[in-house]
Design a protein around this motif. Structure first.
Motif, PDB file in Angstrom:
ATOM      1  N   VAL A 105      -5.139   5.160 -26.469  1.00 26.04           N
ATOM      2  CA  VAL A 105      -5.147   6.410 -27.245  1.00 26.04           C
ATOM      3  C   VAL A 105      -4.652   6.169 -28.670  1.00 26.04           C
ATOM      4  O   VAL A 105      -4.277   7.099 -29.381  1.00 26.04           O
ATOM      5  N   GLY A 106      -4.632   4.909 -29.085  1.00 25.42           N
ATOM      6  CA  GLY A 106      -4.383   4.581 -30.479  1.00 25.42           C
ATOM      7  C   GLY A 106      -2.942   4.420 -30.902  1.00 25.42           C
ATOM      8  O   GLY A 106      -2.668   4.295 -32.100  1.00 25.42           O
ATOM      9  N   GLY A 107      -2.006   4.372 -29.966  1.00 27.21           N
ATOM     10  CA  GLY A 107      -0.601   4.216 -30.339  1.00 27.21           C
ATOM     11  C   GLY A 107      -0.335   2.976 -31.177  1.00 27.21           C
ATOM     12  O   GLY A 107       0.221   3.062 -32.279  1.00 27.21           O
ATOM     13  N   ASP A 127     -14.409   7.804 -23.115  1.00 30.68           N
ATOM     14  CA  ASP A 127     -14.523   9.001 -23.952  1.00 30.68           C
ATOM     15  C   ASP A 127     -13.234   9.812 -23.998  1.00 30.68           C
ATOM     16  O   ASP A 127     -12.858  10.349 -25.052  1.00 30.68           O
ATOM     17  N   PHE A 128     -12.573   9.939 -22.861  1.00 29.08           N
ATOM     18  CA  PHE A 128     -11.347  10.722 -22.772  1.00 29.08           C
ATOM     19  C   PHE A 128     -10.281  10.163 -23.701  1.00 29.08           C
ATOM     20  O   PHE A 128      -9.630  10.889 -24.468  1.00 29.08           O
ATOM     21  N   GLN A 129     -10.098   8.844 -23.667  1.00 32.37           N
ATOM     22  CA  GLN A 129      -9.084   8.227 -24.515  1.00 32.37           C
ATOM     23  C   GLN A 129      -9.448   8.315 -25.992  1.00 32.37           C
ATOM     24  O   GLN A 129      -8.573   8.534 -26.842  1.00 32.37           O
ATOM     25  N   ILE A 130     -10.725   8.165 -26.318  1.00 31.99           N
ATOM     26  CA  ILE A 130     -11.141   8.255 -27.719  1.00 31.99           C
ATOM     27  C   ILE A 130     -10.856   9.643 -28.280  1.00 31.99           C
ATOM     28  O   ILE A 130     -10.367   9.787 -29.412  1.00 31.99           O
ATOM     29  N   ARG A 134      -8.270  10.219 -31.447  1.00 31.32           N
ATOM     30  CA  ARG A 134      -8.634  10.893 -32.705  1.00 31.32           C
ATOM     31  C   ARG A 134      -7.730  12.098 -32.971  1.00 31.32           C
ATOM     32  O   ARG A 134      -7.334  12.339 -34.115  1.00 31.32           O
ATOM     33  N   LYS A 135      -7.394  12.820 -31.923  1.00 34.75           N
ATOM     34  CA  LYS A 135      -6.514  13.984 -32.079  1.00 34.75           C
ATOM     35  C   LYS A 135      -5.136  13.557 -32.581  1.00 34.75           C
ATOM     36  O   LYS A 135      -4.603  14.143 -33.540  1.00 34.75           O
ATOM     37  N   TYR A 136      -4.560  12.530 -31.963  1.00 31.53           N
ATOM     38  CA  TYR A 136      -3.225  12.083 -32.363  1.00 31.53           C
ATOM     39  C   TYR A 136      -3.237  11.480 -33.764  1.00 31.53           C
ATOM     40  O   TYR A 136      -2.262  11.615 -34.516  1.00 31.53           O
ATOM     41  N   GLY A 141      -1.859  12.215 -39.641  1.00 32.90           N
ATOM     42  CA  GLY A 141      -2.314  12.087 -41.024  1.00 32.90           C
ATOM     43  C   GLY A 141      -2.765  10.689 -41.384  1.00 32.90           C
ATOM     44  O   GLY A 141      -2.641  10.259 -42.537  1.00 32.90           O
ATOM     45  N   LEU A 142      -3.312   9.955 -40.400  1.00 28.69           N
ATOM     46  CA  LEU A 142      -3.692   8.559 -40.616  1.00 28.69           C
ATOM     47  C   LEU A 142      -5.200   8.333 -40.559  1.00 28.69           C
ATOM     48  O   LEU A 142      -5.652   7.192 -40.386  1.00 28.69           O
ATOM     49  N   GLU A 143      -5.981   9.376 -40.689  1.00 29.85           N
ATOM     50  CA  GLU A 143      -7.439   9.238 -40.563  1.00 29.85           C
ATOM     51  C   GLU A 143      -8.039   8.331 -41.634  1.00 29.85           C
ATOM     52  O   GLU A 143      -9.113   7.760 -41.423  1.00 29.85           O
TER      53      GLU A 143
END
Length: 350
Positions: A105-107, A127-130, A134-136, A141-143
């Motif tokens: 989940v991108g931690g 898909d669930f983790q992606i 993206r939400k986190y 603020g790291l997009e």
């Protein structure tokens, strides 16, 4: 009967089918079972993470990995330091384009982007983790620094093209691949000449002997509890890196460090070993009473159709995992932190 597809990307049927990839009696596991899991690795991994992701986030963190501990060091600080250490060993520099293979989940991607000021693409086939990643990332603020792509890590060059990244890392993720040669070979392709690959790999150590029934059963328990098609020897990881053309510049099994606080201590569920006040809650969640509360809640939510059917069974497999990982750590038969820093050869100037 058609499988229920949730709007968040989870699929009920693959969660329900996950534990069926193993024999109920792990002592009866055979080569045919291994072969089936390896050939069906996408279903194995997605079924596991559809059911386990929220449990990981609740019971562990948004970084799905282990870490070394210094005495008195907070759990969250240890996770971050483990990620920083990898980035430092890889000599990541501002502006580099970096691929996170199996990003969860991108931690770690968010932490390493902050630490090294690099641009990270997180790859995930779930898909669930992606969606959660993206939400986190948006919330943090790291997009501008971190993005995510759905894809198969056995087809990296097909998706990104060759010579696309300055650096690639994988944190406890490539163990899910059907072969190490396959995934490392794809990493080799997408790296630019002279690019660096850093990995924390899950391995059975050289002390592990699959001809010993208890050793083999331990490996199968780790597989079942962690969505892994097949556990392999550490030496096989090293051989695979060399075979695909990577140059190993540094390697070390960090679990062999003489740490006073072992990497697996949070899994033991002994609150008296918690290193900080806040960590009491983290460790309690892995205790018998913490597991009872969480797994009862999961069963209730499953009965109300609030989560996919089969989630409780995946949760039960996590209990198997915790016991097996602690035993593997105590006996030195398993490591979640074989560190290797490798480089793709630079182009010849001639």
């Amino acid at each position: 009967m058609a499988s229920t597809h949730y709007v968040d990307g989870r699929q009920e049927k693959r969660v329900e089918n996950y534990t069926k990839f193993w024999q109920k009696d792990l002592g009866k596991e055979g080569e045919a079972d291994n072969k089936n899991r390896v050939e069906s690795y996408t279903d194995v991994v997605n079924g596991y993470y559809d059911g386990a992701t929220e449990l990981y986030e609740y019971g562990w963190a948004q970084s799905f990995h282990f870490s070394r501990f210094y005495k008195g060091e907070a759990f969250a600080a240890s996770l971050a330091r483990h990620e920083h250490y990898l980035a430092a060993q890889m000599s990541l520099r501002p502006g580099m384009r970096v691929l996170d293979v199996g990003c969860g989940v991108g931690g770690p991607a968010r932490e390493i982007a902050r630490f090294a000021d690099v641009n990270i693409v997180g790859l995930n086939n779930n898909d669930f983790q992606i969606q959660r990643a993206r939400k986190y990332t948006k919330r943090a603020g790291l997009e501008d620094l971190v993005s995510f792509a759905k894809g198969d890590f056995m087809k990296l060059s097909e998706q990104f093209g060759e010579n696309s990244f300055d650096a690639v890392y994988a944190i406890e993720a490539t163990v899910h691949a059907p072969t190490w040669e396959g995934v490392y070979g794809e990493i080799m392709k997408v790296l630019k000449p002279g690019g660096v690959f850093g990995v924390y790999e899950w391995c059975m150590t050289d002390a592990w002997d699959p001809s010993i029934p208890a050793h083999k059963e331990l490996a199968h328990a780790i597989e079942l509890g962690n969505g892994i098609p097949e556990m392999r020897h550490l030496k096989k990881a090293r051989e695979a890196m060399i075979n695909v053309g990577l140059t190993i510049e540094h390697e070390e099994d960090l679990a062999e460090r003489p740490d006073e606080i072992p990497w697996y201590y949070p899994l033991e569920g002994d609150i008296w070993k918690a290193q900080t006040v806040w960590d009491y809650f983290t460790v309690w969640r892995m205790s018998w009473s913490g597991k009872l509360v969480s797994h009862t809640a999961i069963k209730f939510m499953e009965m109300l159709n609030l989560i996919p059917k089969g989630t409780h069974d995946v949760g039960e497999s996590l209990k198997v995992a915790a016991d097996a990982l602690v035993k593997g750590g105590q006996t030195k038969l398993f490591t979640p932190m074989y560190l290797a820093i490798c480089r793709k050869p630079a182009l010849s100037e001639n």
